[in-house]
Every structure is written in structure tokens, then in C-alpha cells.
Design an enzyme around this catalytic site. Structure first.
Site, PDB file in Angstrom:
ATOM      1  N   GLU A  40      58.619  41.402  21.048  1.00 52.48           N
ATOM      2  CA  GLU A  40      59.130  40.999  22.360  1.00 52.48           C
ATOM      3  C   GLU A  40      58.251  41.517  23.488  1.00 52.48           C
ATOM      4  O   GLU A  40      57.935  40.803  24.434  1.00 52.48           O
ATOM      5  CB  GLU A  40      60.553  41.530  22.543  1.00 52.48           C
ATOM      6  CG  GLU A  40      61.592  40.868  21.664  1.00 52.48           C
ATOM      7  CD  GLU A  40      62.927  41.584  21.682  1.00 52.48           C
ATOM      8  OE1 GLU A  40      63.894  41.031  21.139  1.00 52.48           O
ATOM      9  OE2 GLU A  40      63.012  42.709  22.235  1.00 52.48           O
ATOM     10  N   HIS A  73      71.120  43.433  15.183  1.00 58.38           N
ATOM     11  CA  HIS A  73      69.935  44.139  15.678  1.00 58.38           C
ATOM     12  C   HIS A  73      70.242  45.625  15.552  1.00 58.38           C
ATOM     13  O   HIS A  73      71.289  46.084  15.992  1.00 58.38           O
ATOM     14  CB  HIS A  73      69.658  43.755  17.133  1.00 58.38           C
ATOM     15  CG  HIS A  73      68.427  44.374  17.725  1.00 58.38           C
ATOM     16  ND1 HIS A  73      67.257  44.544  17.004  1.00 58.38           N
ATOM     17  CD2 HIS A  73      68.175  44.844  18.966  1.00 58.38           C
ATOM     18  CE1 HIS A  73      66.334  45.098  17.796  1.00 58.38           C
ATOM     19  NE2 HIS A  73      66.873  45.297  18.985  1.00 58.38           N
ATOM     20  N   GLU A  96      51.333  23.384  29.755  1.00 58.44           N
ATOM     21  CA  GLU A  96      50.766  22.976  28.476  1.00 58.44           C
ATOM     22  C   GLU A  96      50.935  24.025  27.378  1.00 58.44           C
ATOM     23  O   GLU A  96      50.606  23.772  26.213  1.00 58.44           O
ATOM     24  CB  GLU A  96      49.277  22.630  28.646  1.00 58.44           C
ATOM     25  CG  GLU A  96      49.073  21.369  29.483  1.00 58.44           C
ATOM     26  CD  GLU A  96      47.642  20.866  29.451  1.00 58.44           C
ATOM     27  OE1 GLU A  96      46.918  21.205  28.501  1.00 58.44           O
ATOM     28  OE2 GLU A  96      47.266  20.137  30.381  1.00 58.44           O
ATOM     29  N   ASP A 103      72.702  44.996  23.622  1.00 54.43           N
ATOM     30  CA  ASP A 103      72.329  46.310  23.084  1.00 54.43           C
ATOM     31  C   ASP A 103      72.798  47.463  23.951  1.00 54.43           C
ATOM     32  O   ASP A 103      73.352  48.448  23.449  1.00 54.43           O
ATOM     33  CB  ASP A 103      70.799  46.414  22.951  1.00 54.43           C
ATOM     34  CG  ASP A 103      70.252  45.560  21.826  1.00 54.43           C
ATOM     35  OD1 ASP A 103      70.993  45.297  20.860  1.00 54.43           O
ATOM     36  OD2 ASP A 103      69.085  45.164  21.908  1.00 54.43           O
ATOM     37  N   GLY A 138      71.369  31.621  18.843  1.00 51.40           N
ATOM     38  CA  GLY A 138      72.669  31.179  18.383  1.00 51.40           C
ATOM     39  C   GLY A 138      72.810  29.679  18.243  1.00 51.40           C
ATOM     40  O   GLY A 138      73.367  29.184  17.252  1.00 51.40           O
ATOM     41  N   ASN A 188      76.284  33.826  22.783  1.00 48.84           N
ATOM     42  CA  ASN A 188      75.368  32.916  22.106  1.00 48.84           C
ATOM     43  C   ASN A 188      75.357  33.138  20.594  1.00 48.84           C
ATOM     44  O   ASN A 188      75.649  32.241  19.810  1.00 48.84           O
ATOM     45  CB  ASN A 188      73.966  33.113  22.705  1.00 48.84           C
ATOM     46  CG  ASN A 188      72.936  32.171  22.122  1.00 48.84           C
ATOM     47  OD1 ASN A 188      73.251  31.284  21.333  1.00 48.84           O
ATOM     48  ND2 ASN A 188      71.695  32.355  22.515  1.00 48.84           N
ATOM     49  N   GLN A 189      75.064  34.356  20.171  1.00 49.57           N
ATOM     50  CA  GLN A 189      74.975  34.663  18.749  1.00 49.57           C
ATOM     51  C   GLN A 189      76.367  34.830  18.122  1.00 49.57           C
ATOM     52  O   GLN A 189      76.635  34.330  17.026  1.00 49.57           O
ATOM     53  CB  GLN A 189      74.151  35.923  18.544  1.00 49.57           C
ATOM     54  CG  GLN A 189      73.657  36.157  17.130  1.00 49.57           C
ATOM     55  CD  GLN A 189      72.689  35.115  16.635  1.00 49.57           C
ATOM     56  OE1 GLN A 189      72.944  34.468  15.608  1.00 49.57           O
ATOM     57  NE2 GLN A 189      71.580  34.930  17.331  1.00 49.57           N
ATOM     58  N   GLU A 205      47.903  23.960  33.781  1.00 46.27           N
ATOM     59  CA  GLU A 205      46.974  24.460  32.770  1.00 46.27           C
ATOM     60  C   GLU A 205      47.422  25.762  32.119  1.00 46.27           C
ATOM     61  O   GLU A 205      47.123  26.007  30.947  1.00 46.27           O
ATOM     62  CB  GLU A 205      45.575  24.644  33.389  1.00 46.27           C
ATOM     63  CG  GLU A 205      44.945  23.342  33.873  1.00 46.27           C
ATOM     64  CD  GLU A 205      44.869  22.284  32.786  1.00 46.27           C
ATOM     65  OE1 GLU A 205      44.691  22.629  31.605  1.00 46.27           O
ATOM     66  OE2 GLU A 205      45.002  21.087  33.124  1.00 46.27           O
ATOM     67  N   ASP A 251      60.759  44.092  16.021  1.00 45.13           N
ATOM     68  CA  ASP A 251      61.401  43.192  16.971  1.00 45.13           C
ATOM     69  C   ASP A 251      61.035  43.572  18.405  1.00 45.13           C
ATOM     70  O   ASP A 251      60.617  42.728  19.198  1.00 45.13           O
ATOM     71  CB  ASP A 251      62.922  43.225  16.784  1.00 45.13           C
ATOM     72  CG  ASP A 251      63.637  42.227  17.674  1.00 45.13           C
ATOM     73  OD1 ASP A 251      63.625  41.029  17.336  1.00 45.13           O
ATOM     74  OD2 ASP A 251      64.200  42.628  18.707  1.00 45.13           O
TER      75      ASP A 251
END
Length: 330
Positions: A195, A108, A231, A83, A134, A27-28, A227, A191
Site C-alpha cells: 500500500e 487484516h 492512461e 483498523d 467487498g 464494504n467487506q 499522459e 500488505d
């Protein structure tokens, strides 16, 4: 207030004669590699032969090879694999090729900060961390915009490590939006904390607790899902675009009064103390050691917890309701 760097503060020329090796075309990695290439820089890719990522990189016109070859050829080696896998790949395939004056990069700082990777003293060690996934890094670049990014210098062996970081950030589009200078320690610890306590761990635990409270009180699970889960996107999008105050202007007075009076009772001082405990576990390396050990052992804790949550009632109800939402399939 942190200093912010923009396009005029970065010079791509410092990278023009460099070969940038991107280790991992996920992705990155895929997004950063494409942006760098479109910025006129020389990029090579390290991937596992025959995998979808290897094939995708080939299809996009990149020269793809194994990690050892890429590390040997690269002047700058950017590691963009998960990682928990970085230290093993670094020690086995990359370390021996990181010679005097080369640059080791991350998005990272986990492995460097927690000493799973211990770079030689004669190389640069820097970080460029886009504050977005990414696909967003790639999409905004193609739109002529960019995603804000962080830069940090852990080691400056050549005297121009910060210039290299700024140039790389410009190459991926970060300086179009703004680049903030930080440290490996600050980036990693904030970070992980975000998370664990808010974005992922805190949010999902809060959502499940709300869902379970309503269902256990006898309400239909579908109502509880709407709920407490469905939302949530509305509120998060409002905060993302307008901040907390802007979100409160957009909701009803009843909702805002409930927010201001009941919210602090739910997320109380007790919760903040637990957040403090989580932060201490991050700062001490306790969390990192636990995570890396679980990886080494074959993910017994991770797999068990993942399976448990995947079988939660909220997932079954959610899947049924989302199947009715045609717009989600676009």
C-alpha cells in the site's frame, strides 16, 4: 511455492452449528456476511443502530444488534471495522465475551500483530483475507466464482482453527479461486508495504510528480493529466490481466524501449533504499504506532495531509476532464 487450498479441501460442516458474528457491515463486512448467508451459514450482524449500514443489513434480512450482544452470541466473531477503531471496540464491547473455545477473526492482522489487541490464550485467533474489495467478493460469488484469499492461524485453542478458517474461506467463495496459507506477520507487513510504496503511496506520488514536472515545464495541465493519470488505467489493466511481459507486448516498441531504458533511472536504487526504510518502519511497528496515535489524537496529521492533496491542481483538472467522459458516469 505456497500450498493452495480449493473447495475440496474445506468442509462447511464445521461451521453448520456455529453462529458467525460479523462486526461491521461496510464494504467487506457486507459482502462476506451475504456470501456466508447464501452458503447456508448462520450469520448475525453488529452495527451502530440507525446508521446506513445498520439499515442496509436489516433490509437484507439480517438480525442486527450492538457489538456486545453479537460477541456474546457469536461462536465466531469476525471484526471488519477500520483498523484504527478495532482495538477500542474490542476492549469495550467484545473482549469480555471471548470465552474458552470461541474464535476471534480478522481479514487484516494489523491489531493482533502490533499488539493493539491481545487475545486470551484459550480462544482461536484466525484470519481470512480476500484479495479483493467487498464488491468484488460479492459479485464473483454471485457469478459462481470467487476471489483468492489468504488464511492464517495465530492461535489454535481448539485444535481445528485451520479447518474453521478454510470453511469460512469456502463460505465467502475464496476456495473457488484458491486460498493461500500465510501468517499474521507476513500478511500485515507485506500488505502495508504494498500500500505504502507501490499501490497507493508510490503510485500517487509518482503520478503527481509526473504531472507537476510537465506543468512546471510549461505544458498544458490537461495534457499532463491525460499522459500521467488518465492512461494509467490502460497500463494497470494490461498488467492485471497479462502481467508485465503481457503489457509490454500490447504497447508500442517506442513505449517499451522507454519503459526499459528510462524506468530504472526513475525508480532507482535510491528509491529501493527508501522502500527498505519504509519496510523497516512497518516491521518495527513505528508506522503502526504513528497511525494509532494520530487516530487517538483526532487525526491531525491524516486530516492535514488529506486536505492538502485534495486541493492539488491534479484534482481540479481531473474533475473537469472526467466530467467530459460520459462512460465514467455509468
Amino acid at each position: 511455492m505456497a500450498k493452495v487450498y480449493y473447495d475440496q479441501d474445506a468442509n462447511l460442516e464445521v461451521l453448520k452449528d456455529k453462529t458467525i458474528a460479523i462486526v461491521g457491515f461496510g464494504n467487506q463486512g457486507g459482502a462476506q456476511a451475504q456470501n456466508l448467508k447464501d452458503s447456508g451459514l448462520n450469520v448475525i450482524i453488529a452495527e451502530v443502530e440507525g446508521t446506513p449500514n445498520w439499515n442496509r443489513a436489516k433490509e437484507l434480512g439480517f438480525e442486527v444488534m450492538d457489538a456486545s450482544t453479537a460477541a456474546k452470541r457469536g461462536d465466531i466473531v469476525q471484526i471488519l471495522i477500520p483498523d484504527e477503531m478495532q482495538a477500542g471496540v474490542y476492549k469495550k464491547f467484545i473482549k469480555k465475551f471471548m470465552k474458552n473455545g470461541k474464535t476471534l477473526m480478522f481479514s487484516h492482522g494489523f491489531n493482533v500483530h502490533f499488539k493493539a489487541i491481545k487475545p486470551a490464550k484459550d480462544i482461536n485467533v484466525i484470519m481470512v483475507a480476500p484479495k479483493g474489495p467487498g464488491f468484488m467478493v460479492r459479485e464473483t460469488y454471485n457469478e459462481g466464482k470467487g476471489v483468492p484469499a489468504l488464511i492464517a492461524v495465530y492461535q489454535d485453542a481448539t485444535g481445528n482453527a485451520k479447518d474453521l478458517a478454510l470453511a469460512y474461506a469456502k463460505g465467502i467463495g475464496g476456495t473457488r479461486a484458491g486460498v493461500f496459507e500465510t501468517t499474521f506477520k507476513e500478511e500485515v507487513e507485506t500488505d502495508l508495504f504494498g500500500e505504502q510504496t507501490v499501490l497507493c503511496g508510490g503510485c500517487t506520488s509518482l503520478v503527481k510528480a509526473g504531472f507537476e514536472t510537465l506543468v512546471e515545464a510549461g505544458y498544458q495541465p490537461e495534457m499532463a493529466y491525460f499522459e500521467c493519470v488518465h492512461e494509467l488505467k490502460l497500463i494497470v489493466d494490461l498488467i492485471y490481466k497479462q502481467g508485465i511481459a503481457g503489457m509490454r507486448k500490447a504497447i508500442s516498441n517506442t513505449a517499451e524501449f522507454g519503459d526499459l531504458t528510462v524506468g530504472p533511472e526513475i525508480i532507482s536504487e535510491k528509491v529501493k533504499k527508501q522502500m527498505g526504510k519504509a519496510l523497516k518502519n512497518i516491521q518495527s511497528g513505528k508506522f503502526a504506532r504513528k497511525w494509532l496515535k494520530d487516530h487517538k489524537d483526532g487525526y491531525p496529521i491524516f486530516s492535514a495531509l488529506r486536505e492538502k492533496d485534495q486541493n492539488h491542481q491534479i484534482e481540479k483538472v481531473g474533475a473537469e476532464l472526467r466530467s467530459m467522459m460520459s462512460w465514467l458516469k455509468k
